[in-house]
Scaffold this active site. Structure first.
Site, PDB file in Angstrom:
ATOM      1  N   CYS A 259      -9.514 -76.391  19.301  1.00 55.57           N
ATOM      2  CA  CYS A 259      -8.721 -76.754  20.478  1.00 55.57           C
ATOM      3  C   CYS A 259      -7.340 -77.257  20.071  1.00 55.57           C
ATOM      4  O   CYS A 259      -7.228 -78.193  19.273  1.00 55.57           O
ATOM      5  CB  CYS A 259      -9.445 -77.811  21.308  1.00 55.57           C
ATOM      6  SG  CYS A 259      -8.511 -78.309  22.786  1.00 55.57           S
TER       7      CYS A 259
ATOM      8  N   ARG B  11      -9.846 -65.843  28.147  1.00 56.33           N
ATOM      9  CA  ARG B  11      -8.977 -65.704  29.319  1.00 56.33           C
ATOM     10  C   ARG B  11      -9.191 -64.398  30.084  1.00 56.33           C
ATOM     11  O   ARG B  11      -9.003 -64.352  31.298  1.00 56.33           O
ATOM     12  CB  ARG B  11      -7.514 -65.830  28.880  1.00 56.33           C
ATOM     13  CG  ARG B  11      -7.109 -67.257  28.499  1.00 56.33           C
ATOM     14  CD  ARG B  11      -5.720 -67.300  27.891  1.00 56.33           C
ATOM     15  NE  ARG B  11      -5.677 -66.592  26.614  1.00 56.33           N
ATOM     16  CZ  ARG B  11      -4.567 -66.184  26.016  1.00 56.33           C
ATOM     17  NH1 ARG B  11      -3.401 -66.387  26.604  1.00 56.33           N
ATOM     18  NH2 ARG B  11      -4.604 -65.579  24.846  1.00 56.33           N
TER      19      ARG B  11
END
Length: 323
Positions: free
Chosen positions: A100, A225
């Protein structure tokens, strides 16, 4: 592919996406072919402090399995304790986040910041492996920045510490989500370890999934995504990898799935929060349509489920000659 003794069927998994890949989305993606799912990023410290939000992020249903709880943190003991607590929600495996790039995660030593200290990263994996009786996997990037591409080294350390698989997003923390993917480093990770390697980044359809497999030799791919507003991408990838034809959903089918997803969100979380979050999901389902800009503006004003139905009706009217 197997993650230890867990058989993974199919060709692509739903990658973890904080604030996006919630239980509703995960269930829908599994229905359309996602081979496994990973929960939203959860703070190990929050779990040990019995934070209610952290606990809610760990919950899963039978409809989204195999399922991994994903944890982030920077201290081996706290990560181990959190992983042990996460077992109370019955995940199929535990995923440790070392990828992340968000400042609130990496800025506190977790996520991609762990790539700067492979020794601590290895200690965390070892501590978590020793604390749980399910497989432990690791999500990482190619490196922290362009000067420190160390994913192959880190993957070897993770394997030595007992990790059952690694996922590599083909960008550094510095690159965030652009430009293109570094396939060579993912391939180098595959050469460095014997455990399964999952390629991640820019897998958006059957063609790009095929390329990820061929360019890296990876054992599996993860889709992030590209699954936003498009759970059908898993059906497309599965068809491409198995040599079958793929038929895209009609616009009616697409919007039917959208509305079901929002209804599930309302069921699984506070309905008001669900409607606010539905704005981004509905906008994603409008991508590629005639009048998409106007439709997206309407999505930003959604205040009830009826608004979503009205947006779908308008989109159908504007695109009736195209679909």
């Amino acid at each position: 592919m197997k993650i230890k003794d867990i058989e993974i069927k199919g060709y692509a998994a739903l990658a973890p996406m904080a604030g996006v890949a919630d239980r509703a989305m995960r269930e829908i993606c599994v229905r359309y072919g996602a081979a496994f799912t990973v929960g939203e990023l959860t703070s190990a410290r929050g779990i040990t402090l019995k934070d209610k939000k952290s606990a809610s992020l760990l919950s899963c249903s039978e409809k989204e399995r195999p399922f991994a709880s994903q944890l982030f943190g920077s201290e081996p003991e706290i990560m181990a304790n959190a992983a042990a607590s996460a077992l109370g929600f019955n995940p199929d495996f535990i995923d440790i986040n070392m990828g992340c790039p968000a400042p609130k995660v990496a800025g506190n030593g977790g996520g991609s910041a762990l790539m700067k200290d492979p020794r601590i990263a290895e200690e965390i994996v070892k501590a978590v492996v020793n604390a749980v009786n399910v497989p432990v996997t690791v999500k990482m990037r190619t490196g922290y920045d362009g000067e420190h591409i160390n994913a192959p080294e880190l993957a070897k350390r993770c394997e030595a510490a007992g990790a059952a698989a690694v996922t590599v997003h083909g960008r550094t923390r510095e690159q965030m989500y652009a430009p293109g993917i570094d396939y060579k480093t993912i391939a180098a990770v595959k050469q460095a370890v014997k455990i399964p390697v999952i390629g991640n980044g820019d897998v958006s359809d059957g063609k790009s999934a095929l390329y990820m497999y061929s360019a890296t030799g990876c054992d599996f791919v993860a889709v992030g995504r590209a699954a936003q507003g498009n759970p059908f991408v898993f059906s497309e990838i599965n068809a491409a990898l198995s040599g079958k034809s793929y038929k895209a959903p009609t616009l009616d089918e697409r919007f039917s799935v959208l509305k079901e997803q929002i209804r599930l969100m309302e069921k699984y979380k506070d309905p008001h929060i669900a409607i606010l979050e539905s704005r981004k999901h509905t906008a994603w389902y409008m991508r590629g349509l005639e009048g998409a800009a106007q439709l997206r503006r309407m999505c930003g004003e959604i205040s009830c489920f009826n608004d979503i139905e009205n947006i779908c009706e308008k989109a159908l009217e504007q695109n009736k000659d195209m679909w």
